[in-house]
Design a protein around this motif. Structure first.
Motif, short mmCIF file in Angstrom:
data_model
loop_
_atom_site.label_atom_id
_atom_site.label_comp_id
_atom_site.label_asym_id
_atom_site.label_seq_id
_atom_site.Cartn_x
_atom_site.Cartn_y
_atom_site.Cartn_z
N PRO A 1 14.91 2.36 4.54
CA PRO A 1 14.27 1.62 5.65
C PRO A 1 14.31 2.36 6.99
N ARG B 1 5.87 3.24 1.64
CA ARG B 1 5.26 1.99 1.19
C ARG B 1 5.84 0.89 2.07
N ASP B 2 4.97 0.05 2.61
CA ASP B 2 5.40 -1.02 3.53
C ASP B 2 6.28 -0.47 4.64
N GLY B 3 5.92 0.68 5.18
CA GLY B 3 6.62 1.22 6.35
C GLY B 3 7.98 1.84 6.07
N GLN B 4 8.33 2.02 4.81
CA GLN B 4 9.59 2.70 4.52
C GLN B 4 9.45 3.62 3.31
N ASP C 1 10.42 6.15 8.43
CA ASP C 1 9.05 5.64 8.55
C ASP C 1 8.03 6.72 8.19
N ASP D 1 9.30 5.25 -0.09
CA ASP D 1 9.03 4.68 -1.42
C ASP D 1 9.77 5.54 -2.46
N MET E 1 0.84 -1.21 0.00
CA MET E 1 0.00 0.00 0.00
C MET E 1 0.87 1.25 0.00
N THR E 2 0.54 2.19 -0.86
CA THR E 2 1.28 3.46 -0.90
C THR E 2 0.56 4.46 -0.03
N THR E 3 1.31 5.20 0.73
CA THR E 3 0.66 6.24 1.50
C THR E 3 1.66 7.37 1.76
#
Ligand code: HEM
Length: 307
Positions: free
Chosen positions: A43, A296-299, A46, A301, A1-3
């Protein structure tokens, strides 16, 4: 998921560090080295404890174009200016504990070395609490009252419908303002309130404030098209041999630079020759346009950068 980087939407933290980085000369023509640094950084970001923002200089050195990202324009008006001081990368470290932020700074610096090096750190903090629940500028005025809320805040601050890697990103205008407290304190209380366009004692907007008042200059609905941004500014301070220096680290997050730029031009008197009264006691000493990638996925993007 992109945010998006969630720290942008949250209220400003108790303390923060703005860590500004530059590209080392050896890495300027070595995009591979820069890519490695950014891969190590991703990474660790966040988007909440650390908000990352990249300048055109860095993106260009990678040989990439991020749509909408450009250099901060050198702007001026009658007797006033907004200088451009480009930076490659800014990390906004947000927290409650200076010890933790110092350790985090070291971790981030190590990940980015040797290609990207810290240049300068600005220490910032939340000051007080106004009637609407936002922090105060060091002049005592509540800052953030007219920020858009919830869905409107997301629409104002983040790009959408631009495709993967860009959706959820944000365009940040960052300007360090240096206050002249002697000039401010020499003004009458009414003059101070009229400069801002709000009453400091209760944050009430003043209908009879002059056209030069800050809130009349920047009223977001008064532009065509309307110019909404999400402001997340923080007071900053630094002790120097000549005494304390302090002011506001002004931060406007937008779905593009449009809203900030039309507001800034009007503050400088470019539309009608009337300069924002804020310039009577403060002036910008830095100015940069930066792009905050999505997460994305907590890191971080970095697909828009080809990573
Ligand atoms: C020394 C620097 C600055 C200080 C101390 C400051 C302070 C304030 C204060 C106290 C308010 C009223 C409450 C609120 O709605 O937040 C305000 C509003 C606002 N400011 Fe600033 N500001 C500064 C610089 C800027 C700059 C550089 C811009 C944009 C170019 C800007 C854009 C705005 C906007 C858009 C509003 C809300 C206007 C509205 O729609 O009512 N400010 N500011």
């Amino acid at each position: 998921m992109t945010t998006f980087q969630a720290g942008i939407l949250r209220p400003v933290p108790a303390i923060a560090r703005y860590v500004f980085f530059s590209i080392t000369p050896a890495a300027l023509n070595e995009p591979a080295l820069l890519r490695e640094s950014l891969q190590r950084l991703a990474p660790l970001v966040d988007g909440e404890r650390v908000v990352a923002a990249m300048g055109q200089e860095l993106v260009q050195a990678l040989g990439i174009v991020v749509p909408g990202l450009r250099a901060f324009p050198e702007l001026s008006g009658p007797g006033v200016k907004a200088p451009a001081t480009p930076v490659a990368l800014c990390l906004w470290l947000r927290g409650q504990d200076l010890g933790e932020l110092l350790a985090l700074t070291r971790r981030l610096q190590k990940a980015l070395a040797p290609a990207i090096k810290a240049l300068r750190v600005v220490e910032a903090f939340r000051h007080g609490k106004g009637v609407s629940g936002h922090g105060l500028d060091l002049t005592g005025y509540e800052d953030g009252t007219e920020n858009p809320q919830e869905a409107a805040a997301v629409a104002a601050a983040f790009a959408s419908d631009q495709g993967a890697g860009l959706d959820g990103s944000s365009y940040l205008a960052l300007q360090q303002w240096l206050h002249n407290f002697d000039a401010f304190e020499a003004m009458s209380e009414m003059d101070q309130d009229h400069s801002v366009g709000r009453r400091r004692s209760d944050n009430e907007e003043l209908d009879d404030a002059p056209e030069s008042s800050h809130v009349k200059r920047t009223a977001q609905e008064s532009f065509t098209p309307e110019a909404f941004v999400l402001r997340r500014s923080m007071p900053w301070a630094l002790h120097t041999p000549s005494g304390d220096k302090a002011g506001l680290m002004f931060a406007a997050f937008g779905s593009s630079f449009y809203a900030f730029e039309v507001q800034m031009r009007r503050m400088l008197g470019q539309e009608d020759g009337i300069v924002d009264a804020m310039f009577r006691f403060s002036q910008p000493v830095t100015g940069a346009y930066l792009w905050c990638p999505p997460v994305r996925d907590g890191q971080l993007d970095l697909r828009a950068l080809g990573l």
